[in-house]
Scaffold this motif. Structure first.
Motif, PDB file in Angstrom:
ATOM      1  N   ILE A 189       0.831  -1.204   0.000  1.00  0.00           N
ATOM      2  CA  ILE A 189       0.000   0.000   0.000  1.00  0.00           C
ATOM      3  C   ILE A 189       0.871   1.261   0.000  1.00  0.00           C
ATOM      4  O   ILE A 189       1.863   1.340   0.720  1.00  0.00           O
ATOM      5  N   ILE A 190       0.473   2.221  -0.813  1.00  0.00           N
ATOM      6  CA  ILE A 190       1.121   3.530  -0.841  1.00  0.00           C
ATOM      7  C   ILE A 190       0.089   4.587  -0.450  1.00  0.00           C
ATOM      8  O   ILE A 190      -1.038   4.573  -0.945  1.00  0.00           O
ATOM      9  N   SER A 191       0.468   5.486   0.441  1.00  0.00           N
ATOM     10  CA  SER A 191      -0.407   6.584   0.844  1.00  0.00           C
ATOM     11  C   SER A 191       0.100   7.890   0.250  1.00  0.00           C
ATOM     12  O   SER A 191       1.291   8.211   0.364  1.00  0.00           O
ATOM     13  N   LEU A 192      -0.801   8.651  -0.354  1.00  0.00           N
ATOM     14  CA  LEU A 192      -0.422   9.914  -0.994  1.00  0.00           C
ATOM     15  C   LEU A 192      -0.946  11.130  -0.229  1.00  0.00           C
ATOM     16  O   LEU A 192      -1.054  12.217  -0.791  1.00  0.00           O
ATOM     17  N   SER A 193      -1.251  10.948   1.046  1.00  0.00           N
ATOM     18  CA  SER A 193      -1.708  12.055   1.871  1.00  0.00           C
ATOM     19  C   SER A 193      -1.362  11.760   3.327  1.00  0.00           C
ATOM     20  O   SER A 193      -1.560  10.628   3.780  1.00  0.00           O
TER      21      SER A 193
ATOM     22  N   ASN B 218       1.684  -2.635   8.574  1.00  0.00           N
ATOM     23  CA  ASN B 218       2.592  -3.661   8.055  1.00  0.00           C
ATOM     24  C   ASN B 218       2.559  -3.772   6.534  1.00  0.00           C
ATOM     25  O   ASN B 218       3.416  -4.427   5.932  1.00  0.00           O
ATOM     26  N   LYS B 219       1.590  -3.101   5.909  1.00  0.00           N
ATOM     27  CA  LYS B 219       1.461  -3.178   4.451  1.00  0.00           C
ATOM     28  C   LYS B 219       1.878  -1.890   3.740  1.00  0.00           C
ATOM     29  O   LYS B 219       1.976  -1.863   2.515  1.00  0.00           O
ATOM     30  N   LEU B 220       2.120  -0.828   4.490  1.00  0.00           N
ATOM     31  CA  LEU B 220       2.534   0.437   3.892  1.00  0.00           C
ATOM     32  C   LEU B 220       3.983   0.355   3.429  1.00  0.00           C
ATOM     33  O   LEU B 220       4.869  -0.024   4.198  1.00  0.00           O
ATOM     34  N   ILE B 221       4.219   0.725   2.182  1.00  0.00           N
ATOM     35  CA  ILE B 221       5.578   0.657   1.632  1.00  0.00           C
ATOM     36  C   ILE B 221       6.114   2.038   1.250  1.00  0.00           C
ATOM     37  O   ILE B 221       7.318   2.205   1.056  1.00  0.00           O
ATOM     38  N   ALA B 222       5.241   3.035   1.149  1.00  0.00           N
ATOM     39  CA  ALA B 222       5.675   4.393   0.784  1.00  0.00           C
ATOM     40  C   ALA B 222       4.553   5.371   1.112  1.00  0.00           C
ATOM     41  O   ALA B 222       3.392   4.973   1.280  1.00  0.00           O
TER      42      ALA B 222
ATOM     43  N   ASP C 209      -0.495  -2.633  -4.555  1.00  0.00           N
ATOM     44  CA  ASP C 209      -1.809  -3.249  -4.766  1.00  0.00           C
ATOM     45  C   ASP C 209      -2.919  -2.228  -4.550  1.00  0.00           C
ATOM     46  O   ASP C 209      -4.019  -2.368  -5.070  1.00  0.00           O
ATOM     47  N   LEU C 210      -2.587  -1.209  -3.735  1.00  0.00           N
ATOM     48  CA  LEU C 210      -3.590  -0.227  -3.353  1.00  0.00           C
ATOM     49  C   LEU C 210      -2.918   1.111  -3.085  1.00  0.00           C
ATOM     50  O   LEU C 210      -1.847   1.168  -2.483  1.00  0.00           O
TER      51      LEU C 210
ATOM     52  N   LYS D 297      -5.628  -0.195  -7.893  1.00  0.00           N
ATOM     53  CA  LYS D 297      -6.804   0.147  -7.096  1.00  0.00           C
ATOM     54  C   LYS D 297      -6.513   1.397  -6.254  1.00  0.00           C
ATOM     55  O   LYS D 297      -5.466   1.495  -5.619  1.00  0.00           O
ATOM     56  N   ILE D 298      -7.459   2.352  -6.261  1.00  0.00           N
ATOM     57  CA  ILE D 298      -7.281   3.589  -5.506  1.00  0.00           C
ATOM     58  C   ILE D 298      -8.441   3.773  -4.536  1.00  0.00           C
ATOM     59  O   ILE D 298      -9.608   3.661  -4.908  1.00  0.00           O
ATOM     60  N   PHE D 299      -8.085   4.040  -3.288  1.00  0.00           N
ATOM     61  CA  PHE D 299      -9.080   4.309  -2.247  1.00  0.00           C
ATOM     62  C   PHE D 299      -9.033   5.805  -1.949  1.00  0.00           C
ATOM     63  O   PHE D 299      -8.011   6.318  -1.497  1.00  0.00           O
TER      64      PHE D 299
END
Length: 280
Positions: free
Chosen positions: A27-31, A45-49, A83-84, A106-108
């Motif tokens: 998972i990547i978070s952009l905010s 545990n799934k965040l990579i960036a 993946d997300l 996939k984008i949330f």
């Protein structure tokens, strides 16, 4: 028999959840607020960036940075094969986000407009976690505390306030735009509530005409120690009654679990301001 029936009914939902959580591992978070919510939902545990300024909780500081105020690092994101992607609706560049979606990622999206959206978002994110119990507990605790605050302040007399989002240009908020719900629950009455712009640019003269009883700012705007409003002594009740407050911008402007801290802070300050209001 009832127990067996319950298992049969719940089995498809349990299987669907397990399938969804297992299919999302990178998972990547952009905010920054989405990064924080992801940890609250058990996705750490799934965040990579993540994006710049994703500095809470402490472990978020170790994540690779793939976005900043200039945009997102498209090539690097594709190399990381997420993946997300967690994004802020309206806060991330739509062209790049559309491109990522076209490539099958996939984008949330998150676009909170009210306080309860925080708990709802955590529950939705929890579906991607290996164990959803953390998200369920976090959301329930948030809702319980929010309900108690609402019950305490819902019948309080309104207090006219001005929130200075930035100094140059001087920006504020109108109703229905974050973080106005934080002030609403405490009985705050926004002097620019009906502005047609979400974050209108205003000037000091417009503020003086509207006569706020409280002025809120952040470390990026005004403060009690160094305020451009002090020259308006005798013209603004907020200045005359020393109701100039600096708020924690991370608590206030990021819709996360820590928003409760902002709510408590604002409610207490508005309560202080009520003591300065003339008796009706």
């Amino acid at each position: 028999m009832r127990f067996l029936l319950l298992i049969v009914v719940l089995f498809p939902f349990t299987s669907a959840f397990a399938e969804q959580s297992q299919s999302v591992q990178r998972i990547i978070s952009l905010s920054p607020h989405m990064t924080e919510l992801a940890y609250s939902a058990g996705l750490g545990n799934k965040l990579i960036a993540a994006s710049d300024y994703s500095d809470y909780p402490e472990q978020a500081k170790k994540l690779e940075r793939v976005a900043n105020y200039r945009g997102i690092k498209m090539e690097r994101i594709l190399t990381l094969k997420p993946d997300l992607i967690l994004a802020w609706k309206g806060g991330n560049p739509s062209r790049e986000m559309d491109r990522l979606q076209q490539l099958g990622i996939k984008i949330f999206y998150s676009n909170p407009t009210q306080l309860t959206d925080i708990a709802d978002t955590i529950i939705k994110l929890g579906k991607f976690a290996d164990d959803p119990s953390q998200s369920i507990t976090a959301a329930a605790t948030f809702r319980t505390q929010l309900a108690k605050i609402k019950a305490r302040y819902q019948n309080k007399s309104p207090v006219r306030y001005f929130y200075q989002l930035s100094d140059s240009p001087m920006l504020t908020i109108s109703d229905g735009n974050w973080p106005s719900p934080v002030f609403d629950i405490c009985g705050g009455e926004n002097i620019f509530a009906t502005s047609t712009a979400a974050y209108p640019q205003v000037n000091q003269e417009q503020v003086v005409v509207r006569q706020p009883n409280v002025i809120f700012g952040s470390r990026h705007a005004t403060s009690k120690e160094n305020s451009p409003w002090l020259k308006w002594q005798g013209k603004l009740p907020a200045v005359d009654n020393h109701q100039l407050y600096q708020l924690n911008s991370d608590w206030l402007n990021r819709p996360t679990l820590r928003t409760l801290k902002a709510v408590k802070q604002v409610c207490q300050l508005l309560e202080n301001a009520r003591k300065t209001l003339p008796l009706l």
